[in-house]
Write a protein that holds these residues in place. Structure first.
Motif, mmCIF file in Angstrom:
data_model
loop_
_atom_site.group_PDB
_atom_site.id
_atom_site.type_symbol
_atom_site.label_atom_id
_atom_site.label_comp_id
_atom_site.label_asym_id
_atom_site.label_seq_id
_atom_site.Cartn_x
_atom_site.Cartn_y
_atom_site.Cartn_z
ATOM 1 N N ASP A 192 0.828 -1.207 0.000
ATOM 2 C CA ASP A 192 0.000 0.000 0.000
ATOM 3 C C ASP A 192 0.865 1.260 0.000
ATOM 4 O O ASP A 192 0.531 2.253 -0.655
ATOM 5 N N GLU A 196 1.518 4.476 -3.344
ATOM 6 C CA GLU A 196 1.434 5.924 -3.229
ATOM 7 C C GLU A 196 2.690 6.637 -3.740
ATOM 8 O O GLU A 196 2.717 7.868 -3.810
ATOM 9 N N ASP A 198 4.177 7.418 -6.555
ATOM 10 C CA ASP A 198 4.182 7.597 -8.005
ATOM 11 C C ASP A 198 5.303 8.511 -8.479
ATOM 12 O O ASP A 198 5.619 8.544 -9.665
ATOM 13 N N ASN A 219 -5.816 1.874 -7.148
ATOM 14 C CA ASN A 219 -5.254 2.507 -5.962
ATOM 15 C C ASN A 219 -3.862 3.084 -6.173
ATOM 16 O O ASN A 219 -3.104 3.249 -5.212
ATOM 17 N N THR A 220 -3.519 3.392 -7.409
ATOM 18 C CA THR A 220 -2.218 3.999 -7.669
ATOM 19 C C THR A 220 -2.277 4.907 -8.886
ATOM 20 O O THR A 220 -3.131 4.727 -9.768
ATOM 21 N N LYS A 221 -1.378 5.879 -8.909
ATOM 22 C CA LYS A 221 -1.207 6.721 -10.087
ATOM 23 C C LYS A 221 -0.043 6.231 -10.941
ATOM 24 O O LYS A 221 0.220 6.782 -12.016
#
Length: 446
Positions: A192, A196, A198, A219-221
């Motif tokens: 997780d 985050e 990115d 849940n990610t860029k």
């Protein structure tokens, strides 16, 4: 304060980010020698690896008995001497591949003494989450090192002991190349945290269930490359060599049923169904394959009934669904409806039917008269693969070294100014393509 695990994850990613800059400047000889050192160390530390793997397998078999794991998962998990030799061979094959970095992909003269080069370079920092196969850790690390990328590895908890030993080996023998280029994370919280990052991680490559990959994407860029399910088909045409078709359909299911390129659904043209299916089913049943057929199939052979959910299921086991179709367009429609864009195959001696099938199917690999099991980076001559991408952007199909590179433009000039090419009397660009290799600090047309 942040939890210590989060600090650890950030430190690992930061180290990988710094190492990526260093690794991008290393020579092909250095990277390849590092890979050969990994291969040698894996064989030298065979007993240590197998001891760790025995722990994983024992725990997995207990979970199998409890109904938590499948036999296919346990099979993917197991290592032995032969498997380790194969892993070492794979690493050496990656080392022997042509250097994917520094290739000049295009050279263009913009004007005299102003030359633009498009060159292959590493992506940077890769992140990957993969399934129970410990060899996946070595494959991904090997391809990352050869392509000059740092990598964050997250294996499945079922392979915890095996992955730790393999990671330790890789990290120890390559630390002097670019310390920190390979990192291992284990906790879900670390995943997780990675999602985050990115600005630090350039590409994610998940390998797992549809639900898991969807979770990653949602849940990610960070750009995500990979595939979810491997719902593959073999279609036996009315112009097929039926002996060949039997061999191909058997190999595609039985040779290794637990992998994503194994066939899950067999489609059979109605004109050959009565001639083909009895022998085919007998072959499957001799190998303990459970056959599930649609109504027309069960009119010909005595098999279990297939339900609507079978057409969209990746078994990963000795189970196959069979459907009789009226014609080629129906087979194409079924594959495009239920397939996962992974690998599809047609068996036919009719070149026109083969061309129609291959050009109409939306999949990363489409075969004619060959088993779907050939969809593999090693078999494609890529050395190995980090996975198979069923998307259409950046890389598609088995992703090897080339799929782990991007491009950078280098412009070599001699004091030119944009103002010269603008205004009321601009100097024109020549924009002339030429054959040339980028050499730092030089213009190759001179």
């Amino acid at each position: 304060m942040k939890p210590m695990s989060e600090y650890d994850t950030e430190a690992k990613v930061s180290a990988a980010e710094s190492a990526a800059l260093e690794l991008a400047q290393t020579s092909n000889e250095t990277r390849s020698d590092g890979l050969r050192a990994i291969a040698d160390a894996i064989l030298e530390r065979e007993s240590e690896i197998l001891e760790a793997n025995e722990k994983d397998v024992a725990e997995a078999e207990a979970m199998l008995e409890a109904g938590e794991y499948s036999q296919a998962l346990v099979d993917r998990l197991k290592l032995d001497s032969t498997k380790l030799e194969s892993i070492a061979e794979m690493v050496r094959s990656v080392a022997d591949q042509e250097d994917p970095l520094g290739k000049t992909l295009a050279a263009r003269e913009l004007d005299q003494d102003l030359e633009l080069y498009k060159v292959a370079v590493p992506i940077g920092v890769l992140g990957t989450v993969f399934e129970s196969r410990p060899d996946a850790l070595v494959q991904i690390a090997a391809l990352s090192l050869k392509s000059g990328n740092s990598v964050i590895l997250k294996g499945g908890s079922e392979a915890l002991h095996s992955n730790r030993v393999l990671y330790d080996i890789i990290e120890e023998v390559t630390a002097d190349i670019a310390d920190g280029w390979v990192q291992l994370i284990e906790a879900h919280a670390e995943v997780d945290a990675v999602l985050e990052m990115d600005e630090q991680i350039d590409l994610l490559m998940p390998r797992g269930s549809t639900e898991f990959v969807q979770y990653i994407q949602d849940n990610t860029k960070i750009p995500v490359l990979g595939h979810t399910e491997g719902i593959c088909h073999v279609y036996v045409d009315d112009a097929a060599d039926l002996e060949m078709a039997t061999d191909i359909a058997f190999d595609a299911k039985v040779q290794y049923p637990a992998v994503c390129n194994a066939v899950e659904t067999l489609l059979v043209h109605e004109q050959v169904a009565e001639s083909f299916l009895p022998e085919m089913v007998e072959q499957y049943e001799s190998a303990d394959v459970e056959v599930r057929g649609d109504e027309r199939t069960r009119e010909i052979v005595d098999v279990n009934a297939a339900t609507a959910s079978d057409w969209e299921t990746e078994y990963g086991d000795l189970i196959i669904s069979v459907k009789v179709v009226e014609e080629l367009p129906e087979a194409i429609d079924h594959v495009n409806t239920y397939g996962s864009k992974h690998t599809e195959s047609i068996v036919t001696e009719n070149a026109d039917s083969a061309a129609k099938f291959m050009q109409s199917i939306d999949a990363s690999s489409v075969f004619h008269n060959a088993s779907t099991r050939f969809a593999d980076g090693y078999r494609y001559g890529l050395g190995a693969e980090v996975g198979i991408s069923t998307g259409k952007i950046h890389a598609r199909g088995p992703v090897g070294l080339e799929g782990l590179t991007t491009t950078k433009y280098y412009l070599e000039g001699d004091g030119q100014l944009v103002a010269t090419y603008a205004g009321d009397n601009p100097r024109p660009f020549t924009h002339e393509e030429f054959d040339g290799e980028w050499v730092p600090g030089t213009r190759s047309r001179n």
